[in-house]
Design a protein around this motif. Structure first.
Motif, PDB file in Angstrom:
ATOM      1  N   LYS A  33       0.834  -1.196   0.000  1.00  0.00           N
ATOM      2  CA  LYS A  33       0.000   0.000   0.000  1.00  0.00           C
ATOM      3  C   LYS A  33       0.871   1.249   0.000  1.00  0.00           C
ATOM      4  O   LYS A  33       2.019   1.238   0.448  1.00  0.00           O
ATOM      5  CB  LYS A  33      -0.944   0.016   1.208  1.00  0.00           C
ATOM      6  CG  LYS A  33      -2.050  -1.018   1.137  1.00  0.00           C
ATOM      7  CD  LYS A  33      -3.013  -0.888   2.296  1.00  0.00           C
ATOM      8  CE  LYS A  33      -4.118  -1.933   2.221  1.00  0.00           C
ATOM      9  NZ  LYS A  33      -5.072  -1.810   3.347  1.00  0.00           N
ATOM     10  N   PHE A  34       0.309   2.332  -0.515  1.00  0.00           N
ATOM     11  CA  PHE A  34       1.005   3.608  -0.633  1.00  0.00           C
ATOM     12  C   PHE A  34       0.463   4.543   0.439  1.00  0.00           C
ATOM     13  O   PHE A  34      -0.752   4.579   0.710  1.00  0.00           O
ATOM     14  CB  PHE A  34       0.759   4.191  -2.017  1.00  0.00           C
ATOM     15  CG  PHE A  34       1.640   5.353  -2.373  1.00  0.00           C
ATOM     16  CD1 PHE A  34       2.981   5.162  -2.664  1.00  0.00           C
ATOM     17  CD2 PHE A  34       1.131   6.640  -2.436  1.00  0.00           C
ATOM     18  CE1 PHE A  34       3.804   6.229  -3.012  1.00  0.00           C
ATOM     19  CE2 PHE A  34       1.932   7.711  -2.785  1.00  0.00           C
ATOM     20  CZ  PHE A  34       3.280   7.505  -3.076  1.00  0.00           C
ATOM     21  N   LEU A  35       1.355   5.314   1.058  1.00  0.00           N
ATOM     22  CA  LEU A  35       0.958   6.213   2.143  1.00  0.00           C
ATOM     23  C   LEU A  35       0.628   7.606   1.617  1.00  0.00           C
ATOM     24  O   LEU A  35       1.367   8.159   0.803  1.00  0.00           O
ATOM     25  CB  LEU A  35       2.069   6.317   3.181  1.00  0.00           C
ATOM     26  CG  LEU A  35       2.473   5.026   3.884  1.00  0.00           C
ATOM     27  CD1 LEU A  35       3.657   5.280   4.808  1.00  0.00           C
ATOM     28  CD2 LEU A  35       1.302   4.444   4.679  1.00  0.00           C
ATOM     29  N   ALA A  36      -0.467   8.152   2.093  1.00  0.00           N
ATOM     30  CA  ALA A  36      -0.819   9.553   1.834  1.00  0.00           C
ATOM     31  C   ALA A  36      -0.868  10.244   3.193  1.00  0.00           C
ATOM     32  O   ALA A  36      -1.832  10.087   3.945  1.00  0.00           O
ATOM     33  CB  ALA A  36      -2.153   9.665   1.117  1.00  0.00           C
ATOM     34  N   ARG A  94     -14.011  13.791   6.387  1.00  0.00           N
ATOM     35  CA  ARG A  94     -14.022  13.776   4.923  1.00  0.00           C
ATOM     36  C   ARG A  94     -12.980  12.780   4.406  1.00  0.00           C
ATOM     37  O   ARG A  94     -13.242  12.033   3.458  1.00  0.00           O
ATOM     38  CB  ARG A  94     -13.733  15.177   4.372  1.00  0.00           C
ATOM     39  CG  ARG A  94     -14.770  16.219   4.786  1.00  0.00           C
ATOM     40  CD  ARG A  94     -14.404  17.598   4.268  1.00  0.00           C
ATOM     41  NE  ARG A  94     -15.249  18.629   4.849  1.00  0.00           N
ATOM     42  CZ  ARG A  94     -15.642  19.730   4.226  1.00  0.00           C
ATOM     43  NH1 ARG A  94     -15.239  19.963   2.982  1.00  0.00           N
ATOM     44  NH2 ARG A  94     -16.404  20.617   4.821  1.00  0.00           N
ATOM     45  N   LEU A  95     -11.799  12.780   5.028  1.00  0.00           N
ATOM     46  CA  LEU A  95     -10.774  11.823   4.649  1.00  0.00           C
ATOM     47  C   LEU A  95     -11.244  10.390   4.859  1.00  0.00           C
ATOM     48  O   LEU A  95     -10.931   9.496   4.056  1.00  0.00           O
ATOM     49  CB  LEU A  95      -9.500  12.056   5.460  1.00  0.00           C
ATOM     50  CG  LEU A  95      -8.580  13.211   5.089  1.00  0.00           C
ATOM     51  CD1 LEU A  95      -7.376  13.242   6.032  1.00  0.00           C
ATOM     52  CD2 LEU A  95      -8.108  13.140   3.646  1.00  0.00           C
ATOM     53  N   ILE A 120      -4.168   6.244   4.354  1.00  0.00           N
ATOM     54  CA  ILE A 120      -4.110   7.669   4.702  1.00  0.00           C
ATOM     55  C   ILE A 120      -3.655   7.842   6.148  1.00  0.00           C
ATOM     56  O   ILE A 120      -4.174   7.191   7.057  1.00  0.00           O
ATOM     57  CB  ILE A 120      -5.486   8.345   4.497  1.00  0.00           C
ATOM     58  CG1 ILE A 120      -5.865   8.347   3.004  1.00  0.00           C
ATOM     59  CG2 ILE A 120      -5.484   9.761   5.054  1.00  0.00           C
ATOM     60  CD1 ILE A 120      -7.265   8.864   2.730  1.00  0.00           C
ATOM     61  N   ILE A 121      -2.679   8.721   6.337  1.00  0.00           N
ATOM     62  CA  ILE A 121      -2.268   9.155   7.678  1.00  0.00           C
ATOM     63  C   ILE A 121      -2.502  10.653   7.750  1.00  0.00           C
ATOM     64  O   ILE A 121      -1.770  11.429   7.119  1.00  0.00           O
ATOM     65  CB  ILE A 121      -0.787   8.845   7.953  1.00  0.00           C
ATOM     66  CG1 ILE A 121      -0.476   7.373   7.684  1.00  0.00           C
ATOM     67  CG2 ILE A 121      -0.428   9.217   9.390  1.00  0.00           C
ATOM     68  CD1 ILE A 121       1.008   7.029   7.846  1.00  0.00           C
TER      69      ILE A 121
END
Length: 343
Positions: free
Chosen positions: A46-49, A68-69, A82-83
């Motif tokens: 997975k890729f981190l945002a 919202r996130l 998502i972080i």
């Protein structure tokens, strides 16, 4: 001249006991910590945002943003983790200006550090309870780490702090990923040396104690661009920069080689709207080079509800940054879906 000692502040244990977390929050943090760890160790692709406002100045707006996130996260969970950035400490180049919620819970009132310590803990707890996100914060003051250490899942060390020994040694005692930004000079060697230091074990003085740490194998780098001797921004997110970092990283005996690319600051020359273009370029570089794909684990994006920024004052716009300019929600939401498509 000299210091005026205003009041003795409670210890982290005292604040944590006064504002404890329940079993649900503890379980959420354990789950999130493992998911994020798996990205850095390579167990997960997975890729981190790491995305959110430049500074978290208003609890209601921050929690609104996080909800919202959450809706987006549920749709892209198979590709992107998502972080949220909930940054409560704000470094200032000249020492002037808003220094974050830990200094001023209300940006329009005088500093109150005790109220600030309480406010940042309560905000992070609310963020987890409402959104089920554990968040990222910047470690501007190493001695403050333990006020939030049971709540955070990611820590960033800024460009002006990365050469400081106390920051490096404190990170060596953390059990969550810590990103070390390149210094404002852009020197990759300084940045990588900070990772070497933080991945090692140390004995040092911390909050009046002699402590010993085991080393943090999740310490990694963050590329945020640089500034040359003429004060001009020099980006370091291009393919050639990523290849160079990969080669220098490979020459070091480090665990879990990883970098996060900061799409704002000197990489965008603080032209916040350029973050979308920069993110796409980095994602493209990952697509064409397997080494770069393995190195770049995520993006750090400055984003809030309203685009741009504003000055502190009576005509405050809800959800608009009072420090660096940020992407607005519509652009941010679209970018997050683009990231998922390109991963």
């Amino acid at each position: 001249m000299g210091f005026e000692f205003i009041k003795k502040l409670p210890t982290p244990d005292e604040i944590r006991n006064q504002y404890p977390i329940d079993a649900k929050v503890k379980a959420l943090k354990e789950k999130r910590d493992q998911e994020i760890r798996d990205v850095f160790t390579g167990k997960s692709d997975k890729f981190l945002a790491i995305i959110g406002p430049c500074s978290a100045d208003n609890e209601d707006a921050v929690c609104d943003y996080l909800l919202r996130l959450r809706k987006v996260q549920d749709k892209i969970a198979d590709k992107v983790l998502i972080i949220p950035r909930v940054y409560t400490n704000k470094p200032r180049t000249t020492g002037e200006g808003y220094k974050g919620m830990v200094h001023q819970p209300d940006p329009e009132k005088k500093p109150n550090m005790l109220a600030g310590l309480v406010a940042i803990r309560k905000m992070h707890i609310r963020a987890i309870e409402e959104s089920e996100f554990t968040c990222a914060d910047e470690m501007l003051y190493p001695e403050n780490w333990r006020y939030l250490s049971d709540l955070l899942s990611y820590v960033a060390v800024g460009a002006r702090s990365v050469e400081d020994q106390q920051h490096r040694l404190t990170v060596s005692g953390m059990d969550v990923p810590a990103g070390m930004k390149n210094p404002t000079s852009g020197d990759f060697g300084v940045m990588l040396n900070s990772v070497v230091a933080a991945q090692g074990s140390h004995t040092f003085i911390y909050r009046g104690w002699e402590v010993e740490t085991t080393g943090n194998e999740l310490t990694h780098t963050i590329l945020r661009g640089a500034v040359n001797k003429h004060g001009e921004a020099i980006p370091n997110y291009h393919y050639e920069d990523l290849r160079l970092l990969f080669e220098k990283y490979s020459a070091k005996n480090l665990k879990n080689m990883a970098t996060i690319v900061d799409t704002n600051h000197s990489n965008s020359n603080k032209q916040y709207e350029q973050q979308v273009r920069i993110a796409k370029e980095v994602l493209h570089s990952r697509q064409v080079d397997s080494d770069v794909r393995g190195l770049v684990k995520g993006l750090m994006i400055e984003s809030y509800i309203e685009p741009g920024n504003q000055k502190i004052g009576p005509n405050h716009v809800y959800g608009k940054s009072i420090t660096d300019a940020c992407l607005g929600w519509e652009e941010s939401e679209e970018l997050l879906y683009t990231i998922a498509e390109m991963c």
